[in-house]
Design a protein around this motif. Structure first.
Motif, short mmCIF file in Angstrom:
data_model
loop_
_atom_site.label_atom_id
_atom_site.label_comp_id
_atom_site.label_asym_id
_atom_site.label_seq_id
_atom_site.Cartn_x
_atom_site.Cartn_y
_atom_site.Cartn_z
N UNK A 51 72.46 -70.66 -37.34
CA UNK A 51 72.09 -69.57 -36.43
C UNK A 51 72.51 -69.88 -35.00
N UNK A 52 72.30 -71.12 -34.56
CA UNK A 52 72.68 -71.49 -33.20
C UNK A 52 74.20 -71.50 -33.03
N UNK A 53 74.93 -71.91 -34.07
CA UNK A 53 76.39 -71.87 -34.01
C UNK A 53 76.89 -70.43 -33.94
N UNK A 54 76.28 -69.55 -34.74
CA UNK A 54 76.65 -68.13 -34.71
C UNK A 54 76.32 -67.52 -33.35
N UNK A 55 75.21 -67.97 -32.76
CA UNK A 55 74.82 -67.45 -31.44
C UNK A 55 75.88 -67.76 -30.39
N UNK A 56 76.43 -68.97 -30.43
CA UNK A 56 77.50 -69.33 -29.50
C UNK A 56 78.72 -68.44 -29.71
N UNK A 57 79.01 -68.13 -30.97
CA UNK A 57 80.13 -67.25 -31.30
C UNK A 57 79.88 -65.84 -30.77
N UNK A 58 78.62 -65.39 -30.85
CA UNK A 58 78.27 -64.06 -30.37
C UNK A 58 78.52 -63.94 -28.87
N UNK A 59 78.17 -65.01 -28.11
CA UNK A 59 78.42 -64.98 -26.66
C UNK A 59 79.89 -64.67 -26.38
N UNK A 60 80.78 -65.29 -27.13
CA UNK A 60 82.22 -65.15 -26.90
C UNK A 60 82.74 -63.81 -27.43
N UNK A 61 82.37 -63.49 -28.69
CA UNK A 61 82.90 -62.29 -29.35
C UNK A 61 82.45 -61.02 -28.63
N UNK A 62 81.17 -60.96 -28.27
CA UNK A 62 80.68 -59.73 -27.64
C UNK A 62 81.23 -59.55 -26.22
N UNK A 63 81.59 -60.65 -25.59
CA UNK A 63 82.25 -60.51 -24.28
C UNK A 63 83.64 -59.91 -24.46
N UNK A 64 84.35 -60.33 -25.52
CA UNK A 64 85.65 -59.73 -25.82
C UNK A 64 85.50 -58.25 -26.15
N UNK A 65 84.47 -57.91 -26.92
CA UNK A 65 84.23 -56.50 -27.25
C UNK A 65 83.92 -55.71 -25.99
N UNK A 66 83.15 -56.30 -25.09
CA UNK A 66 82.81 -55.64 -23.82
C UNK A 66 84.07 -55.31 -23.03
N UNK A 67 84.99 -56.29 -22.96
CA UNK A 67 86.22 -56.09 -22.20
C UNK A 67 87.13 -55.06 -22.88
N UNK A 68 87.28 -55.20 -24.19
CA UNK A 68 88.19 -54.34 -24.95
C UNK A 68 87.78 -52.87 -24.91
N UNK A 69 86.49 -52.62 -25.04
CA UNK A 69 86.01 -51.24 -25.15
C UNK A 69 85.28 -50.78 -23.89
N UNK A 70 85.43 -51.55 -22.82
CA UNK A 70 84.89 -51.15 -21.52
C UNK A 70 83.38 -50.87 -21.58
N UNK A 71 82.67 -51.79 -22.22
CA UNK A 71 81.22 -51.65 -22.31
C UNK A 71 80.57 -52.22 -21.06
N UNK A 72 79.34 -51.83 -20.80
CA UNK A 72 78.67 -52.24 -19.57
C UNK A 72 78.14 -53.67 -19.66
N UNK A 73 78.00 -54.30 -18.50
CA UNK A 73 77.40 -55.62 -18.44
C UNK A 73 75.93 -55.57 -18.86
N UNK A 74 75.29 -54.44 -18.60
CA UNK A 74 73.90 -54.29 -19.01
C UNK A 74 73.75 -54.43 -20.52
N UNK A 75 74.66 -53.79 -21.24
CA UNK A 75 74.61 -53.85 -22.69
C UNK A 75 74.89 -55.26 -23.18
N UNK A 76 75.91 -55.88 -22.60
CA UNK A 76 76.25 -57.25 -22.99
C UNK A 76 75.08 -58.19 -22.71
N UNK A 77 74.47 -58.06 -21.54
CA UNK A 77 73.34 -58.92 -21.19
C UNK A 77 72.16 -58.71 -22.11
N UNK A 78 71.87 -57.45 -22.43
CA UNK A 78 70.75 -57.15 -23.33
C UNK A 78 71.02 -57.70 -24.73
#
Length: 207
Positions: A51-78
């Protein structure tokens, strides 16, 4: 009189030998059962590390998704906060002491297993509630960020992501339910083993 005393001593010695054998057998069974319970709990530890390893992956993957699809920082932070809290709370629920399993009070261990089950059920209910909010927020963010709200060229991609995301969500929910049921079953099995062991200890004859 001498003969009766000798016979009594021999009988007492035989009873002592039998009692020692039974005590040793009980001790061996106790250790085997405790080790069996510990082996079952090893799944919890593996789950926590993964779970902790997947969590680290989530930090990276969701930031890429945020950039690619122009999502808000609020959503990424939440998202990061929600996932981090979920993983940490799972780790808190599933924590256990190896020494307690091997040498500790079994009644206390049984109570800990019951507490795990209650907290895990509560975590599941809260998780469903917040996941519903998260999914709705994600769809809105994606709808606006991809330009689908304005009928942009990424509209078809938006609907494609919805379909793919929906399938992924179903698979994720299925895996989550399987993990939940398996961990609850492990706790229940250990509680049953402890009940059986303590029952045998209480019912064992005093020699």
């Amino acid at each position: 009189m001498e003969t009766k005393h000798t016979e009594f001593e021999e009988m007492r010695q035989q009873l002592d030998i039998l009692k020692n054998k039974l005590d040793n057998q009980t001790l061996i069974n106790d250790k085997l059962i405790r080790q069996s319970m510990l082996n079952k709990m090893s799944f919890m530890k593996k789950y926590t590390w993964v779970s902790f390893l997947v969590l680290l992956l989530i930090y990276y993957v969701y930031n890429d998704i945020r950039i690619t699809f122009n999502l808000s920082w609020w959503f990424y932070g939440a998202t990061v906060i929600f996932m981090t809290f979920t993983v940490c709370f799972d780790a808190y629920i599933n924590r256990f002491n190896k020494e307690a399993f091997l040498n500790g009070d079994l009644i206390a261990t049984s109570l800990q297993m019951q507490r795990m089950k209650k907290l895990r059920k509560r975590s599941l209910l809260y998780g469903i509630f917040f996941m519903t909010i998260w999914v709705s927020w994600f769809v809105i963010e994606l709808y606006n960020g991809s330009g689908a709200a304005n009928g942009g060229e990424n509209t078809s991609m938006f609907y494609g992501i919805l379909v793919g995301g929906g399938i992924g969500l179903i698979i994720g929910v299925a895996i989550g339910i399987w993990l939940y049921l398996r961990m609850q079953r492990i706790n229940s099995d250990i509680i049953s083993q402890i009940d059986e062991l303590t029952k045998d200890t209480k019912d064992s004859p005093m020699l």
